[in-house]
Design an enzyme around this catalytic site. Structure first.
Site, PDB file in Angstrom:
ATOM      1  N   SER A   1       1.706  -9.754  -0.704  1.00  0.00           N
ATOM      2  CA  SER A   1       1.337  -8.339  -0.646  1.00  0.00           C
ATOM      3  C   SER A   1       1.546  -7.685   0.716  1.00  0.00           C
ATOM      4  O   SER A   1       1.676  -6.470   0.813  1.00  0.00           O
ATOM      5  CB  SER A   1      -0.128  -8.164  -1.059  1.00  0.00           C
ATOM      6  OG  SER A   1      -0.971  -8.925  -0.207  1.00  0.00           O
TER       7      SER A   1
ATOM      8  N   LYS B   1       0.808  -1.225   0.000  1.00  0.00           N
ATOM      9  CA  LYS B   1       0.000   0.000   0.000  1.00  0.00           C
ATOM     10  C   LYS B   1       0.840   1.274   0.000  1.00  0.00           C
ATOM     11  O   LYS B   1       0.402   2.311  -0.489  1.00  0.00           O
ATOM     12  CB  LYS B   1      -0.950   0.008   1.195  1.00  0.00           C
ATOM     13  CG  LYS B   1      -2.013  -1.088   1.186  1.00  0.00           C
ATOM     14  CD  LYS B   1      -3.002  -0.898   0.042  1.00  0.00           C
ATOM     15  CE  LYS B   1      -4.163  -1.887   0.140  1.00  0.00           C
ATOM     16  NZ  LYS B   1      -5.128  -1.718  -0.972  1.00  0.00           N
TER      17      LYS B   1
ATOM     18  N   GLU C   1     -10.018   5.661   3.017  1.00  0.00           N
ATOM     19  CA  GLU C   1     -10.787   4.552   3.558  1.00  0.00           C
ATOM     20  C   GLU C   1      -9.817   3.404   3.802  1.00  0.00           C
ATOM     21  O   GLU C   1      -8.771   3.330   3.178  1.00  0.00           O
ATOM     22  CB  GLU C   1     -11.874   4.121   2.570  1.00  0.00           C
ATOM     23  CG  GLU C   1     -11.430   3.160   1.475  1.00  0.00           C
ATOM     24  CD  GLU C   1     -10.353   3.709   0.539  1.00  0.00           C
ATOM     25  OE1 GLU C   1      -9.502   2.904   0.079  1.00  0.00           O
ATOM     26  OE2 GLU C   1     -10.356   4.920   0.256  1.00  0.00           O
TER      27      GLU C   1
END
Length: 392
Positions: A374, A88, A110
């Site tokens: 991830s 991210k 969010e």
């Protein structure tokens, strides 16, 4: 083919379905993105922070023990080793540099699993920007360590009490905020979802994953992989991995959604129908009346009832195959990576590991497979323990 076209469509998927209030903001954002992302100074600054702050390039690790068990050659793209613990941060850095050039001082976001929220709180702290993160109350309970991390970083975490109290509802609340504060606020979306230009913008910022992977696998194996595998919620880590290989037709894409369990499930691509959610046309979980259905997964980052429009396009043109993995299977993937490789993966990534192990017997022995890892699993340990205790 240019993906997307200038109206933000990937084939028939994507576009902008938003209130008139947001049209100007989205045009302003698209104009800024397509201007600044081409500038040398932006590219250099983005590359600097990816390397010196986030910790890129991430390793492409040969998982020898896992490979031996599966009868494949499995590499792990170690996005879990990045600063903040997940992919991210790539997108958060790209968008915060864009936000600064646009002169915005307040940032909203969010988050579901909390990793995007942590990444946004991190970059806002770095550049001295006000940060507010919307998060479903249920997700706040499931991901309490990430809530604390966001607060430590100076962000205000706003609990969302409506609907299912998960990612879908957090997205809805963030959009409502943006509508009423559009001039001074930058909405930093965390996945390849939402109205144009977000799907293309997030994909581009995450494509560093696939570009690095392509260079690394060529150096290690002197060829491209046979398969790329990644989990799919909104779809940013998977598209970041897949997109640089789009024209390499010998490389098969395996997207892995969260099915959940018999009583509650997700998997928008495998179980959904075409519809509109959060400003974009894609595959959406909905009932016969077109009302959005609740998505469920043990993984807070995958229980979203929609998916990025580029994934919908890949499904439509059969460029990628999509599979759904249950909670129980994902926990099996979690356990096998812990025990065989000494790596504790995020539950999101565990879905991709589980699918590779499931398909191992059905594909050619010693096929070359790259799995996008991830994120790391620290945030999920309480969730895993609670599941195991309740299923003894």
């Amino acid at each position: 083919m240019k993906l997307p076209n200038n109206r933000g469509y990937f084939g028939k998927f994507g576009g902008k379905f938003v209130p008139e209030t947001l049209e100007y903001a989205l045009r302003e954002l698209a104009s800024a993105y397509f201007k600044y992302s081409k500038e040398k100074s932006f590219k250099q600054e983005f590359a600097y922070y990816l390397k010196e702050y986030a910790g890129r390039p991430t390793p492409l690790y040969y998982a020898a023990n896992l490979s031996k068990m599966a009868g494949l050659r499995i590499y792990l793209k170690r996005e879990d080793l990045l600063h903040t613990g997940a992919h991210k941060i790539n997108n958060a850095l790209g968008q915060i540099l864009l936000c600064r050039r646009m002169g915005k001082r307040r940032v909203i976001a969010e988050t579901g699993a909390g990793q995007h929220g942590v990444a946004v709180a991190t970059v806002c702290a770095l550049f001295g920007l006000q940060c507010e993160v919307y998060m479903g109350k249920l997700d706040m309970e499931r991901q309490a360590p990430n809530v604390y991390r966001m607060e430590l970083l100076g962000a205000k975490v706003i609990p969302v009490l409506s609907g299912t109290q998960t990612l879908k509802d957090a997205c809805s609340e963030a959009l409502r905020d943006w509508v009423t504060n559009v001039n001074a606020t930058y909405y930093l979306i965390g996945s390849t979802v939402g109205p144009h230009p977000y799907p293309v913008m997030v994909r581009d910022f995450q494509s560093i994953i696939g570009r690095e992977t392509k260079a690394q696998i060529k150096k290690k194996e002197n060829r491209l992989p046979d398969y790329l595998a990644a989990c799919v919620g909104g779809g940013s880590n998977s598209l970041g991995m897949f997109y640089p290989f789009f024209h390499d037709k010998s490389v098969k894409f395996i997207g892995v959604e969260a099915y959940g369990n018999i009583k509650q499930h997700g998997a928008s691509l495998c179980k959904g129908r075409v519809g509109i959610l959060h400003g974009s046309k894609s595959f959406v979980l909905q009932d016969k009346f077109g009302q959005i259905e609740e998505a469920y997964s043990i993984s807070a980052g995958l229980d979203y009832p929609g998916v990025g429009p580029e994934h919908a396009y890949y499904k439509a043109i059969k460029r990628a195959q999509y599979f759904a993995v249950t909670d129980k299977e994902a926990l099996g993937g979690f356990k096998v990576l812990c025990e065989l490789e000494g790596i504790i993966p995020a539950l999101e990534s565990s879905h991709a590991v589980a699918q590779v192990m499931k398909m191992a017997g059905d594909i050619k022995k010693n096929s070359l497979v790259v799995v996008c890892l991830s994120g790391r699993g620290d945030k999920d340990l309480d969730n895993v323990m609670n599941y195991q205790n309740s299923h003894k």
